[in-house]
Design an enzyme around this catalytic site. Structure first.
Site, PDB file in Angstrom:
ATOM      1  N   HIS A  15       2.451  42.312  48.870  1.00 52.93           N
ATOM      2  CA  HIS A  15       3.495  41.288  48.950  1.00 52.93           C
ATOM      3  C   HIS A  15       4.764  41.805  48.272  1.00 52.93           C
ATOM      4  O   HIS A  15       5.543  41.045  47.725  1.00 52.93           O
ATOM      5  CB  HIS A  15       3.044  39.988  48.286  1.00 52.93           C
ATOM      6  N   GLU A  17       0.119  40.431  64.212  1.00 51.32           N
ATOM      7  CA  GLU A  17       1.471  40.991  64.108  1.00 51.32           C
ATOM      8  C   GLU A  17       1.821  41.836  65.328  1.00 51.32           C
ATOM      9  O   GLU A  17       2.943  41.793  65.832  1.00 51.32           O
ATOM     10  CB  GLU A  17       1.622  41.814  62.824  1.00 51.32           C
TER      11      GLU A  17
END
Lengths: 442, 418
Positions: free
Chosen positions: B210, B140
């Site tokens: 999530h 990321e």
């Protein structure tokens, strides 16, 4: 080049990497990995007891090594290299002392790394995009960024084209010179360079013409962004040339506490990128290695790594006393025994390109140039105070910034002349804050 | 190493079951019987969604960004078409337009080449080539840094972070680099071409990693914009604006709406303004402010207030049932639309803010403080925040953690009765 040498000399390495060898062996499916039955661990790309060699052309007294193929340079070019190498310590001496006198807030010298910086700068094209760490001022100077530009940035005065007096000293930048503005967070430029290089690949007028060159120290190479950048530049083919300045220290941390492997160069092959280690005190070796690295970078459209070995002769910065963690004698020895500037001067003298008179003239001239620029920079005001609030956003300015500017204006009107710390400070800015207080009337 | 402990595999497994469940919810949306998930029917039957062509074309603030935009709006609306799209299709449509119109645009991230784990990039690699739509290694911080590099060269970079929960490794690149480049270089360089898309908010079973809503962490990063759409039309228009905005933008997509929210989305190129809230339901007695998924929980709460089912009637005073509640979708977190919110609260005298992220130092805290400053004399009740608790999102506890319709209803009733 390293790869073929190593393949020849080390069976362990060739087992893993040589194609001709593997073609005769059973491979693990979907890999290039030959299957063996002998339990055999390894922890070096060069094989056991075989560290990565260092590429060098001239020795400590400027004498070409046997078999060395010197780059084709003439007297004028050599003098240009030398003058730029000498300009760095001239600027460093003055600015280091100026910081000690409190005229500028901070400074970082490049003592000991002159050959690494100037040699690599010379090997790049002037419109290659450079993303640096902070010790690469010499690249800008090589490209024509003036001593006045340097001074304006470190003084943060109204002529500062790098960042309008917003960043700490030595955080230079210049789109005109294809030098991306330095920022303090270490290694952030490494994955950015991969993106810059990918953009170059996609620009019809720069594809196959330009690369991104990205500098960082061996300490910064411990950051996650190093890993990210190397992986990106190799898997998403991007012509980026990574130049690791391994000067032995990250502030007080010696490289022995930074990594346990064979420097930074050993990591390059792990990412599948061509790698070389070069003697960073030999400007001709750096020049030659970076030129060839640049050529490969363009040819393959993929990352290449050069690790340049040197020694950080100066303190880390003006906020650091390096004798707290290393002996003064060690530093003095390094300066004397392996000095990149002396080494190249001796080489030039041996060619009949340089002598004591030229040396005296150069030193006097550089000192005079630097002092002149210093005096000018010292006499200039800071940018207008209103620049505190600009350039945060492109396009329309958000309400919060507008309102906060107005709040400061109100406070300045109320306290600007009666609160001594502000009154004194306002005097240092161009227009003494009138651009904020009286935007129409100035 | 046990491979099941690796982030890579667990992340892939999660996205797999997320997509399975999302398919399930799509079936629900077309069925007449309400699904077990209490909050989904409100999305399926929401009156906020523009399910008719005419309504889609009359989306407030819509700015056509094609060749015809100089012609009178009335005529253009008559001639324009819409297509039924869910949120992921609208996002895909926006990226397709961006790629088609600007050669420098590239789309990249983890698993975007085959279409993305939420299908937002379906077919883009085939249509525009692997040089423009490609996978990155799993990093990321690298994705953000790479995007910044492209933007530094004036290119348009649309980066995807697979879940907003995983944007934090890129926090340094986003906050220290992307947000500050224009300022630190005196305007010489900028990362304005960068847009980072990332799925956000709860999905029913996303647990700790999530489900997160990290918009508050970015709210203090001046130089950045943060945008969260509520529906397909909004997603397309706001994403196209984000891509073309001269500043780096974090575009957070409520992942539960990828399939469940469906609208008639104009097929042409259009933009919706950044930094502007939208009043969805006008009212005079209380301002209900939210963004993303909770927009639909708020809508459900308002239905419950107006006509509570028999079992809720004892706790909803009859005198409050006819209250006119103003529902506002904030849409942009940074910069946020203080003007619209303050004007609304000055009229209604009451404010309830709803967001999924935890309360402490969340976006609601910033808005409460500013509104309290601006509307002090107009406020008839304390500003109330209905948020996730200050806890990680525990898997089996989600229904008691998120600000659902009943919690919103309770806060509205208490604030009205104050």
């Amino acid at each position: 080049m390293i790869r073929t040498e190593l393949t020849r000399s080390t069976p362990a390495f060739s087992r893993a990497f040589s194609r001709s060898y593997t073609s005769r062996r059973d491979l693990l499916p979907t890999t290039q990995s030959p299957i063996i039955t002998k339990l055999d661990f390894f922890n070096s790309v060069g094989g056991k007891d075989n560290p990565i060699p260092t590429y060098r052309l001239i020795d400590g007294v400027g004498k070409p090594l046997q078999g060395a193929q010197l780059p084709d340079i003439d007297k004028d070019y050599a003098r240009k290299l030398y003058e730029h190498m000498q300009l760095l310590p001239t600027l460093d001496n003055v600015l280091y002392n100026v910081q000690r006198q409190g005229k500028i807030s901070f400074y970082m010298t490049a003592y000991g790394e002159e050959a690494t910086i100037i040699g690599s700068a010379a090997a790049l094209e002037k419109d290659d995009e450079v993303l640096g760490q902070y010790r690469e001022m010499g690249v800008l100077l090589w490209r024509g960024f003036t001593i006045d530009n340097i001074m304006a940035q470190v003084f943060g005065n109204e002529n500062d084209t790098s960042g309008k007096g917003r960043q700490m000293p030595v955080h230079f930048g210049s789109p005109e010179h294809h030098f991306h503005t330095i920022s303090s967070p270490l290694a952030t430029q490494i994955p950015q360079a991969a993106g810059v290089a990918y953009a170059l690949r996609r620009m019809p007028n720069r594809r196959s013409q330009n690369i991104a060159a990205c500098y960082f120290g061996e300490g910064a190479a411990s950051e996650g962004d190093f890993h990210a950048g190397f992986m990106l530049a190799s898997t998403i083919p991007s012509p980026v040339l990574y130049i690791a300045r391994n000067n032995g220290f990250a502030i007080s941390t010696p490289s022995s506490e930074q990594y346990n492997g064979d420097g930074i160069a050993s990591r390059g092959p792990g990412y599948g990128i061509d790698t070389i280690r070069v003697d960073g005190n030999d400007v001709l070796a750096v020049l030659t290695a970076v030129r060839e690295a640049r050529r490969r970078c363009l040819e393959q459209g993929r990352a290449v790594l050069v690790e340049s070995m040197s020694y950080r002769v100066g303190h880390h910065s003006t906020s650091d006393d390096s004798f707290a963690y290393r002996a003064r004698s060690e530093v003095e020895d390094k300066k004397r025994i392996d000095n990149p500037i002396t080494r190249f001067r001796l080489f030039m003298e041996s060619q009949g390109w340089w002598d004591a008179d030229a040396e005296t003239e150069l030193k006097a001239r550089l000192k005079a140039d630097v002092m002149k620029a210093f005096k000018k920079a010292d006499s200039l005001k800071r940018p207008e105070l209103g620049q505190l609030f600009t350039d945060v956003y492109g396009g329309e300015e958000p309400w919060n910034i507008k309102e906060q500017r107005q709040e400061l204006v109100g406070l300045l009107k109320k306290y600007g002349q009666i609160w001594e710390p502000w009154r004194k400070e306002l005097g240092k800015f161009r227009n003494t804050g009138q651009d904020l207080l009286n935007p129409q009337g100035r | 190493m046990n491979p099941l402990k690796g982030t890579y595999l667990s992340r892939r497994l999660s996205s797999f079951y997320l997509s399975v469940s999302a398919r399930h919810s799509r079936c629900n949306s077309t069925s007449a019987t309400p699904p077990a998930d209490g909050h989904l029917p409100s999305v399926a039957s929401s009156e906020i969604l523009r399910t008719k062509r005419e309504a889609g074309l009359r989306t407030p603030g819509i700015k056509w960004a094609d060749e015809d935009s100089s012609a009178p709006t009335r005529i253009i609306v008559g001639g324009r078409e819409t297509r039924k799209m869910n949120t992921y299709q609208a996002i895909r449509d926006a990226m397709s337009i961006a790629l088609a119109k600007d050669e420098s645009t590239v789309v990249f991230g983890e698993d975007v080449a085959f279409g993305g784990v939420f299908r937002c990039t379906m077919g883009l690699a085939e249509e525009f080539g692997k040089e423009r739509v490609f996978n990155t290694p799993l990093t990321e911080q690298g994705i953000a840094g790479f995007g910044i590099g492209l933007a530094l060269m004036g290119h348009t970079a649309i980066a995807e972070i697979q879940f907003a929960d995983y944007i934090l490794p890129a926090f340094d690149q986003i906050v220290n680099e992307a947000a500050k480049i224009r300022y630190r270089s005196g305007g010489g360089y900028n990362a304005g071409g960068l847009t980072i898309r990332t799925p956000t908010m709860s999905v029913g079973h996303g647990a700790l990693y999530h489900s997160q809503s990290p918009e508050g962490f970015f709210m203090g990063a001046s130089g950045l914009k943060v945008v969260i759409p509520r529906s397909p039309i909004q997603a397309k228009g706001l994403l196209l604006s984000s891509i073309r905005d001269p500043n780096p933008v974090i575009f957070m997509e409520p992942k539960i709406l990828y399939r469940s929210a469906v609208e008639q989305v104009p097929i042409d190129d259009y933009e919706l303004p950044l930094g502007e809230a939208e009043v969805l339901i006008p009212g005079s007695d209380l301002t209900l402010l939210t963004w993303g998924t909770p927009v639909y929980h708020c809508e459900t709460a308002l239905h419950l207030l107006q006509s509570p089912p028999p079992e809720l009637q004892p706790v909803i005073p009859a005198s409050l049932r006819s209250a006119n509640i103003e529902l506002i979708d904030l849409r942009s977190i940074l910069p946020w639309d203080v003007k619209t919110v303050a004007e609304s609260v000055s009229r209604t005298g009451r404010l309830v803010i709803v967001h999924e992220a935890g309360m402490t130092a969340g976006v609601g805290a910033e808005i409460s403080a500013e509104i309290q400053k601006r509307c002090f004399l107009k406020l008839n009740a304390p500003v109330r925040r209905v948020t996730g608790w200050d806890l990680p999102v525990g898997l089996q506890y989600e229904k008691f953690n998120i600000p659902d319709a009943i919690r919103i209803l309770d806060a509205v009733v208490e604030t009205l009765a104050y």
